[in-house]
Write a protein that holds these residues in place. Structure first.
Motif, PDB file in Angstrom:
ATOM      1  N   THR A  44       0.853  -1.200   0.000  1.00 19.03           N
ATOM      2  CA  THR A  44       0.000   0.000   0.000  1.00 19.03           C
ATOM      3  C   THR A  44       0.883   1.242   0.000  1.00 19.03           C
ATOM      4  O   THR A  44       0.895   2.035  -0.947  1.00 19.03           O
TER       5      THR A  44
ATOM      6  N   ARG B  15       9.283  -4.389  -6.475  1.00 24.90           N
ATOM      7  CA  ARG B  15       9.202  -5.173  -5.228  1.00 24.90           C
ATOM      8  C   ARG B  15       9.048  -6.635  -5.621  1.00 24.90           C
ATOM      9  O   ARG B  15       8.221  -6.978  -6.473  1.00 24.90           O
TER      10      ARG B  15
ATOM     11  N   HIS C  51      15.134  -2.855   2.089  1.00 29.61           N
ATOM     12  CA  HIS C  51      14.026  -1.943   1.755  1.00 29.61           C
ATOM     13  C   HIS C  51      14.593  -0.520   1.934  1.00 29.61           C
ATOM     14  O   HIS C  51      14.250   0.198   2.873  1.00 29.61           O
TER      15      HIS C  51
ATOM     16  N   GLN D  16      12.459   2.731   2.492  1.00 33.35           N
ATOM     17  CA  GLN D  16      11.835   2.754   3.828  1.00 33.35           C
ATOM     18  C   GLN D  16      12.853   3.246   4.862  1.00 33.35           C
ATOM     19  O   GLN D  16      12.530   4.048   5.737  1.00 33.35           O
TER      20      GLN D  16
ATOM     21  N   GLY E  83       4.752  -0.362   8.996  1.00 30.70           N
ATOM     22  CA  GLY E  83       3.482  -0.735   8.383  1.00 30.70           C
ATOM     23  C   GLY E  83       3.730  -1.845   7.357  1.00 30.70           C
ATOM     24  O   GLY E  83       4.845  -1.983   6.858  1.00 30.70           O
TER      25      GLY E  83
HETATM   26  N1   CP Z   1       6.312  -0.316   4.790  1.00 31.72           N
HETATM   27  C1   CP Z   1       5.912  -0.885   3.635  1.00 31.72           C
HETATM   28  O1   CP Z   1       6.726  -1.325   2.801  1.00 31.72           O
HETATM   29  O2   CP Z   1       4.557  -0.907   3.475  1.00 31.72           O
HETATM   30  P1   CP Z   1       3.800  -1.511   2.213  1.00 31.72           P
HETATM   31  O3   CP Z   1       4.043  -2.988   2.213  1.00 31.72           O
HETATM   32  O4   CP Z   1       2.351  -1.145   2.425  1.00 31.72           O
HETATM   33  O5   CP Z   1       4.383  -0.864   0.972  1.00 31.72           O
END
Ligand code: CP
Length: 282
Positions: A39, A90, A118, A121, A232
């Motif tokens: 998301t 991803r 990641h 992030q 998240g």
């Molecule tokens: N933190 C994160 O990567 O969230 P999503 O999986 O919603 O992209």
């Protein structure tokens, strides 16, 4: 990293002051290739890129000819022939972005690969803390499923570069001990969380075979001033106790992290694509 953070703050402040988005025109085309659910990462890249004038091709893996038996290498080589300027990927395989870069010879932004990394992030997490207090050397403890977390790996690199003091809450498992040793991060007991400036909570990565069974982070684990972060998605009651799921609460940075994802990724795209900043639209 600091000049990048200054750029993020400058764009964010000027956009908020003028109550409108700084516009950039671009003839760049990006491909959003997400082979795992997302998301925050996918939508923030799409929104930030659209604000910069990037035109997106959004792939739905369910509808690709991979489903007919085509190899992933052939798929990416075909994508490159349509001449996109870059890809945001991803994928569930660690190291996939490096392979995709070799197959396409195009700039790739890693939006999360397996349990490896990641990096965007990590930049937004580091920016969120730096913005709160650029001089503070935070004491940060990771809590939850650290071993299978790509966020933990990338955050360790970013937080260490900022001189923060890092630790991992010991769940008693051998994998956690080996991870802490490999990444040279100290293990602490759950009782020591009260003495931290930040508790960085991580979701149990069931999709990567995790069997971590730590009770959710509770309000009484924390000191009065302890900040709570989570990349998240939060699984309420499993990662964070329901009482800690008010993401707008004073010591809760979860929504700040999500919002900063937009600004940080906008600056990443601007840097990757070398887009020129323009004034507000007349
Ligand atoms: N933190 C994160 O990567 O969230 P999503 O999986 O919603 O992209």
């Amino acid at each position: 990293m600091f000049s990048f953070f200054d750029q993020v703050s400058s764009t964010k402040n000027s956009s908020q002051k003028q109550n409108q988005k700084l516009s950039t025109t671009s003839d760049q085309v990006g491909i959003l290739a997400f082979f795992e659910p997302s998301t925050r990462t996918r939508v923030s890249f799409e929104a930030a890129g659209s604000a910069l004038g990037i035109r997106w091709i959004v792939l739905n893996p369910e509808n690709l000819s991979l489903k007919k038996g085509e190899s992933v290498k052939d798929t990416f080589q075909a994508l490159a022939l349509y001449r996109p300027d870059f890809l945001v990927i991803r994928h569930h395989l660690s190291g996939f972005c490096e392979l995709a870069q070799k197959w396409t010879n195009l700039p790739i932004i890693n939006a999360g690969d397996g349990f490896n990394e990641h990096p965007t992030q990590a930049l937004l997490d580091a920016y969120t803390l730096w913005k709160k207090n650029p001089k503070k050397k935070y004491k940060i403890a990771f809590f939850g499923d650290v071993v299978r977390s790509r966020v933990a790996r990338s955050d360790i690199y970013a937080f260490r570069a900022l001189g923060y003091d890092l630790s991992i809450v010991d769940d008693g498992g051998l994998e956690t001990k080996l991870f802490a040793k490999a990444f040279k991060v100290k293990l602490i007991s759950r009782a020591k969380l009260k003495a931290q400036d930040v508790v960085f909570c991580l979701r149990v990565q069931k999709e990567r075979g995790s069997q971590v069974q730590m009770p959710a982070l509770m309000p009484n684990d924390l000191g009065k001033q302890t900040l709570v972060m989570h990349p998240g998605p939060v699984v309420a009651g499993e990662d964070l106790a329901y009482e800690l799921c008010d993401f707008k609460a004073k010591n809760n940075l979860v929504h700040e992290q999500v919002e900063n994802g937009f600004w940080v990724r906008k600056e990443i795209l601007r840097n990757v694509l070398n887009l020129k900043k323009r004034g507000p639209k007349k």
